[in-house]
Design an enzyme around this catalytic site. Structure first.
Site, short mmCIF file in Angstrom:
data_model
loop_
_atom_site.label_atom_id
_atom_site.label_comp_id
_atom_site.label_asym_id
_atom_site.label_seq_id
_atom_site.Cartn_x
_atom_site.Cartn_y
_atom_site.Cartn_z
N LYS A 115 -24.56 31.29 16.19
CA LYS A 115 -23.11 31.08 16.17
C LYS A 115 -22.14 32.10 17.07
O LYS A 115 -21.56 31.65 17.69
CB LYS A 115 -22.29 30.75 14.73
CG LYS A 115 -21.06 30.66 14.66
CD LYS A 115 -20.60 29.48 15.60
CE LYS A 115 -19.12 29.33 15.78
NZ LYS A 115 -18.28 29.09 14.48
N SER B 107 -18.25 31.15 9.51
CA SER B 107 -18.84 32.11 10.76
C SER B 107 -18.42 33.52 10.24
O SER B 107 -17.44 34.11 10.35
CB SER B 107 -17.95 31.75 12.18
OG SER B 107 -18.26 30.32 12.49
N LYS C 65 -11.99 37.77 15.48
CA LYS C 65 -13.08 38.31 14.61
C LYS C 65 -14.48 37.79 15.13
O LYS C 65 -15.50 38.65 14.93
CB LYS C 65 -12.80 37.55 13.22
CG LYS C 65 -13.64 37.53 12.09
CD LYS C 65 -15.07 36.43 11.84
CE LYS C 65 -14.44 35.24 11.85
NZ LYS C 65 -15.22 34.13 11.63
#
Length: 304
Positions: free
Chosen positions: A182, A107, A250
């Site tokens: 995502k 990701s 993140k």
């Protein structure tokens, strides 16, 4: 006749797997169970031993892992790690054979995926960005949702492999599109966990039977995959990492930055991003993201 039939079967591509963490290890093992040959590399020796015990081959370096691979799959924490394993003399692009397909399931930022695809094309290597949702449980059970960016032909090539890893597999658009979807997924998950955490504290402070309340809530419109997966974490205060706060921090940075770039307002998402950052600053970054409950408890005057 059986020999003829066997020789007529298409040969399964040889797979190199880079990154054998919480997600990568069970995913690579599912490929082994599906009959693929998997050569893996990661920095942790115990994870290499786990792969070998499952029937895979442990490589001594990235170059060694990818040299003969038809398909290279990467699953590492963030953009810097993807760049580190992909570029440079010891990286994937310098050592994979022309025509290989690189499937990055990490990701990362959409732009990192776009840049990687361009750099790989110069080496004759095809790329898909294919991040996943479903957490450790989804990886173990091979029921991940996989959102893919890249060329349709490459997607079709990759699909049999992806079907061994997940249940919902969708081509979302060109390079970077999988990462964009995502990012939206992580926005929804974080907001959902935060809402569940607030409800848990509210219910407990009200003296309600929490287990019963969560059961009935999950049977109605308030029900969600997040609540189904994280209900026991809330009930038992079990915050062993399935998906760490550090990683969700993140991801919230990715989605807030990407949204700003396209002019999309994320008022609730921005607040939750700050709550995730606050939890990390308080030393809880290594815990599962369901530990957002701890932040709500602190705000509600409860010692944790």
């Amino acid at each position: 006749m059986s020999t003829l039939a066997d020789s007529s079967r298409p040969t399964r591509p040889a797979v190199a797997w880079i990154g054998l963490g919480i997600m990568g290890s069970p995913m690579s093992e599912n490929l082994l169970k599906a009959g693929y040959q998997v050569t893996g590399f990661t920095l942790e020796q115990d994870k290499l031993e786990r792969l070998a015990a499952a029937g895979g081959t442990a490589a001594s370096s990235i170059a060694d892992a990818v040299r003969d691979a038809d398909v290279v799959i990467t699953m590492v924490p963030a953009s810097p790690q993807v760049e580190a394993i992909s570029y440079g003399p010891e990286g994937i692009l310098e050592n994979a054979k022309p025509g290989a397909l690189l499937i990055d399931m990490s990701s990362i930022t959409p732009q990192t995926s776009i840049d990687l695809a361009k750099a790989a094309a110069d080496k004759g290597i095809r790329v898909l960005d294919a991040p996943v949702s479903g957490g450790e449980a989804g990886a173990i059970e091979a029921v991940l949702s996989i959102m893919v960016g890249g060329d349709k032909a490459d997607f079709e090539t990759a699909k049999p492999i992806l079907e061994a890893l997940g249940r919902t597999i969708v081509l979302c658009g060109p390079h970077g599109s999988g990462q964009t979807v995502k990012a939206a997924n992580q926005l929804i998950v974080a907001v959902n966990i935060q809402a569940c955490a607030e409800a848990v504290v509210f219910l407990e402070k009200s003296g309600v039977d929490l287990a019963a309340a969560l059961d009935v809530l999950n049977g109605g419109l308030a029900g969600s995959t997040v609540l189904t997966r994280k209900k026991d974490n809330f009930l038992n205060r079990d915050f062993r990492p399935g998906f760490r706060i550090d990683l969700h921090h993140k991801d919230m940075g990715i989605v807030t930055d990407a949204a700003r770039n396209v002019g999309a307002a994320l008022p609730v998402g921005a607040v939750v991003a700050q709550l995730v950052a606050s939890l990390r600053a308080q030393g809880d970054g290594g815990l599962d993201h369901s530990a957002l409950l701890r932040a709500v408890e602190r705000l509600s005057g409860r010692e944790v």
